[in-house]
Design a protein around this motif. Structure first.
Motif, short mmCIF file in Angstrom:
data_model
loop_
_atom_site.label_atom_id
_atom_site.label_comp_id
_atom_site.label_asym_id
_atom_site.label_seq_id
_atom_site.Cartn_x
_atom_site.Cartn_y
_atom_site.Cartn_z
N ASP A 21 28.12 42.94 59.43
CA ASP A 21 26.93 43.21 58.60
C ASP A 21 26.22 41.90 58.24
N ILE A 22 27.02 40.88 57.89
CA ILE A 22 26.38 39.58 57.57
C ILE A 22 25.63 39.08 58.80
N LYS A 23 26.29 39.18 59.95
CA LYS A 23 25.66 38.72 61.20
C LYS A 23 24.36 39.48 61.43
N GLY A 24 24.38 40.78 61.12
CA GLY A 24 23.17 41.60 61.28
C GLY A 24 22.02 41.04 60.47
N HIS A 25 22.32 40.57 59.26
CA HIS A 25 21.26 40.02 58.40
C HIS A 25 20.77 38.67 58.89
N LEU A 26 21.62 37.98 59.64
CA LEU A 26 21.24 36.62 60.10
C LEU A 26 21.01 36.58 61.61
N ASP A 27 20.69 37.73 62.14
CA ASP A 27 20.61 37.91 63.58
C ASP A 27 19.77 36.84 64.29
N ASP A 28 18.63 36.48 63.65
CA ASP A 28 17.73 35.53 64.31
C ASP A 28 18.17 34.08 64.10
N LYS A 29 19.25 33.87 63.33
CA LYS A 29 19.62 32.48 63.01
C LYS A 29 20.95 32.06 63.61
N VAL A 30 21.91 32.96 63.62
CA VAL A 30 23.23 32.54 64.10
C VAL A 30 23.69 33.42 65.26
N SER A 31 24.56 32.84 66.08
CA SER A 31 25.05 33.64 67.20
C SER A 31 26.33 34.37 66.82
N ASP A 32 26.97 33.89 65.76
CA ASP A 32 28.20 34.57 65.33
C ASP A 32 28.50 34.25 63.87
N LEU B 44 22.85 27.53 52.40
CA LEU B 44 23.79 26.54 51.86
C LEU B 44 24.47 25.74 52.98
N ALA B 45 24.92 26.47 53.99
CA ALA B 45 25.60 25.79 55.10
C ALA B 45 24.63 24.88 55.83
N SER B 46 23.36 25.32 55.96
CA SER B 46 22.36 24.48 56.64
C SER B 46 22.13 23.20 55.87
N LEU B 47 22.05 23.35 54.54
CA LEU B 47 21.83 22.17 53.69
C LEU B 47 22.88 21.11 53.94
N VAL B 48 24.15 21.54 53.99
CA VAL B 48 25.24 20.59 54.21
C VAL B 48 25.06 19.89 55.55
N GLU B 49 24.51 20.61 56.51
CA GLU B 49 24.29 20.04 57.84
C GLU B 49 23.07 19.13 57.89
N GLY B 50 22.35 19.08 56.78
CA GLY B 50 21.18 18.20 56.75
C GLY B 50 19.89 18.88 57.19
N PHE B 51 19.89 20.22 57.28
CA PHE B 51 18.64 20.93 57.59
C PHE B 51 18.07 21.49 56.30
N THR B 52 16.74 21.48 56.18
CA THR B 52 16.17 22.08 54.97
C THR B 52 16.08 23.59 55.16
N PRO B 53 16.33 24.34 54.08
CA PRO B 53 16.22 25.79 54.21
C PRO B 53 14.80 26.16 54.67
N GLU B 54 14.70 27.22 55.44
CA GLU B 54 13.39 27.60 55.99
C GLU B 54 12.33 27.74 54.90
N ASP B 55 12.75 28.40 53.79
CA ASP B 55 11.80 28.59 52.69
C ASP B 55 12.44 28.03 51.41
N PRO B 56 12.24 26.75 51.13
CA PRO B 56 12.93 26.11 50.00
C PRO B 56 12.61 26.77 48.67
N VAL B 57 11.37 27.29 48.53
CA VAL B 57 11.00 27.89 47.24
C VAL B 57 11.81 29.16 47.01
N GLU B 58 11.86 29.97 48.05
CA GLU B 58 12.62 31.23 47.93
C GLU B 58 14.10 30.93 47.67
N PHE B 59 14.60 29.91 48.36
CA PHE B 59 15.99 29.52 48.20
C PHE B 59 16.28 29.13 46.75
N SER B 60 15.39 28.32 46.20
CA SER B 60 15.64 27.86 44.83
C SER B 60 15.48 29.01 43.83
N ASP B 61 14.51 29.92 44.12
CA ASP B 61 14.35 31.09 43.24
C ASP B 61 15.63 31.91 43.17
#
Ligand SMILES: Nc1ncnc2c1ncn2[C@@H]1O[C@H](COP(=O)(O)OP(=O)(O)OP(=O)(O)O)[C@@H](O)[C@H]1O
Length: 633
Positions: A517-528, A606-623
């Protein structure tokens, strides 16, 4: 005996006609050519005197004298070398036996046939010894006497098809050449003023600085009161350090020489001096600078070594002698086998040059290897400046050459805070059951040591190489393995650390459904999405797939504006973490709810941040984070 008039050989006349009528570049090389002949002639008499001591006739202060007669526009060069007999003058000066001149004519004819406009530039590449005098002179007079001859010989020509030759009195052994300068080359002319002593001095320093005999000239210095004093100056340095024995040279001599000749302000980090007497004969003096010049990676960097032939300067920046990855090496090679007029074209397929080049490469790599073994601190200094080039070399080479370069690699690692390690040292420390070389990419030590993906390896005390340089992962990708052991990124794929498979306190099916189910929500971002075997205290992390681009490679390529697509991303969740229990709880009570969707997005960010990538939508993330904090109250 009266002067005899003789005709030049047809070929010789062709060259003379060119010198007189057509060549408008590089005329200054005439001086280099005449000095080289004088120096050769002294070499010869010196050598012969070893077995026939009386040939020196008491004149053993070997010197080359230059002089100008400003009033009559005459330039003179004089040596006390071997001189020539009458027959030798006829043979050497009236004909064109020298290989250089013949090559020159042949090339010239080829180019003229091809109507190549650059035909005449060939002079710069070939020069043609004695004849180049006619580029600057209307009339050339040579007076010479060989040792033990009663009479000297005078040869004279205006280059118009004939020359005269006669016996004359010449008390001193050696050769004097007088050039009646063409008007262009005098104080009134448009070209270089050869009657100007400063110009002569400059030419000697440029082309003949390391000729082994003093090149002397009377110079006149004017002081503030306008009083002129005469002094005899030695124009050349005469310090061809490379032909002296190593045991006679102090470190300071090398340092001074390097700084002066290669215009550096700092002493060299390393000096390589060797003489080779074998199939090819050469001396070489190479320097590894302390600091890389700022333009070392740009096209305008003057790469390459200087070539000398018996102390005579032949060419600068000959890049054929060392591979590109050793472009930081400065220095020179002196070989009697180089002709003074070696052209860059000829260099292309010069066999001897290829042998020298192979030897030099070996020599430099061997020296670096021993520096690495014997003086790690010094090697680290070298590595900080030039390591990137060696890494680049690995990407450009293969086979044995690549193997040699791999041995030069050093990396920081989790083994020591201050020491860097070679791959061989890493392998030696590996516990018996470790079958891969672990590495992690990142900014610096503090960042990588805090990475969630490092936790298990740290706990198990497994050594990890730190790749802080952007090219490191590309190098390892290129190598695939070292000593038959594969490289394994801590940030990629499965770590396969068997006993890490702790029991998961949940029903297997339910966990699988949750991950799906988590993978389903992140389908366009992660392969697994999977449970992590590498996390200990952190909740989540992102890793790349085993093959293809890694996330750090993706960042590098993006920086270089090369879009090669995205690295495959796998979200790993720590099954021991409280957050995982929370996810399970939500899933059991709410099913695949909106909250789970929101949490999935947050986990990914969160995991992306640790990797040094900025979240796609930083405002939404912080909200969302803020919302969660408020709820937590
Ligand atoms: N100063 C000199 N003293 C004694 N011999 C000389 C002197 N200058 C020239 N020669 C003789 O004349 C020959 C021809 O000289 P030239 O400069 O034309 O050609 P090279 O020096 O032999 O060849 P290249 O210049 O192509 O290397 C020399 O090989 C040498 O035997």
């Amino acid at each position: 005996m009266t002067a005899e008039e003789k005709k030049f050989q047809t070929e010789t006349q062709k060259i003379l006609d060119l010198m007189i009528n057509s060549i408008y570049t590089n005329q200054e090389i005439f001086l280099r050519e005449l000095i080289a002949n004088a120096s050769d002639a002294i070499d010869k008499v010196k050598f012969q005197s070893l077995t026939e001591s009386d040939i020196l006739e008491g004149d053993s202060d070997f010197e080359i004298w230059l002089d100008v007669d400003e009033e009559n526009d005459v330039f003179t060069i004089k040596d006390n070398g071997i001189g020539m007999t009458y027959d030798e003058v006829v043979e050497n000066i009236g004909t064109i036996a020298q290989s250089g001149s013949q090559d020159f004519l042949q090339k010239l004819q080829e180019r003229q046939a091809a109507a190549d406009d650059e035909a005449l530039d060939l002079i710069g590449q070939f020069g043609v010894g004695f004849y180049s005098s006619f580029m600057v002179a209307d009339k050339v007079t040579l007076i010479t006497r060989a040792p033990k001859e009663d009479k000297g010989v005078k040869w004279e020509s205006t280059g118009d098809g004939t020359y005269t030759i006669e016996e004359v009195d010449k008390p001193k052994r050696g050769t004097t050449i007088k050039l009646q300068l063409r008007d262009e080359f005098t104080a009134d002319g448009e070209e270089l003023d050869i009657t100007n002593r400063r110009n002569i001095e400059r030419l000697v320093q440029k082309h003949s600085n390391y000729v082994a005999y003093p090149i002397k000239m009377k110079c006149y210095e004017e002081d503030d009161e306008g009083e002129v004093t005469e002094q005899i100056k030695t124009l050349n340095d005469m310090k061809p350090l490379w032909i002296r024995n190593k045991s006679d040279i102090e470190e300071e001599d090398y340092n001074e020489f390097y700084k002066e000749v290669f215009t550096d302000w700092a002493d060299p980090l390393e000096v390589i001096h060797s003489k080779v007497e074998g199939l090819v004969k050469y001396s070489t003096l190479l320097f590894i600078p302390q600091q890389a010049p700022s333009n070392i990676f740009s096209d305008d960097f003057d790469q390459g070594l200087r070539l000398y032939s018996k102390n005579n300067f032949v060419m600068d920046n000959c890049s054929k002698l060392l591979p590109d990855y050793l472009r930081f090496v400065r220095g020179l090679v002196d070989s009697p086998d180089f002709t003074l007029n070696l052209s860059r074209q000829v260099l292309q397929d010069d066999k001897q040059l290829k042998i020298i080049s192979k030897n030099l490469k070996k020599k430099v790599l061997k020296r670096l290897k021993s520096m690495l073994g014997d003086d790690r601190e010094k090697y680290k200094e070298f590595w900080n400046e030039f390591g990137q080039l060696i890494k680049g070399g690995i990407n450009m080479t293969h086979g044995k050459e690549q193997d040699k370069l791999v041995e030069l690699l050093i990396f920081p690692s989790s083994h020591s805070d201050s020491e860097m390690t070679t791959l061989a040292e890493y392998v030696e420390r590996m516990p018996e059951d470790q079958d891969v070389i672990y590495y992690v990419t990142g900014e610096d030590e503090t960042t990588v040591e805090k990475l969630p993906q490092m936790e298990l390896l740290q706990e198990k005390g497994l050594e990890v190489l730190y790749f802080f340089d952007e090219v490191d992962e590309f190098v390892i990708n290129n190598l695939q393995e070292y000593d038959d052991i594969e490289f394994k990124s801590v940030l990629r794929g499965d770590l396969d650390l068997d006993d890490a498979d702790d029991d998961i306190d949940a029903d297997e099916d339910e966990v699988e459904e949750l991950l799906e189910d988590i993978k389903g929500h992140l389908d366009d971002k992660v392969s697994d999405v999977r449970l992590s075997k590498r996390l200990k205290s952190s909740a989540v992390c992102l890793v790349s797939g085993d093959v293809g681009l890694s996330m750090s490679m993706e960042k590098v390529l993006e920086k270089m504006d090369q879009n090669m697509g995205q690295a495959q991303r796998i979200l790993e969740i720590n099954p021991q973490h409280e957050l995982f229990s929370k996810l399970k709880e939500i899933h059991t009570t709410e099913g695949n709810s909106d909250r789970l969707a929101e949490y999935s997005e947050l986990l990914y960010s969160l995991a992306s941040l640790v990797e040094g990538f900025t979240p796609e939508d930083p405002v939404e993330f912080s909200d969302k984070i803020t919302e969660l904090m408020v709820e937590a109250k």
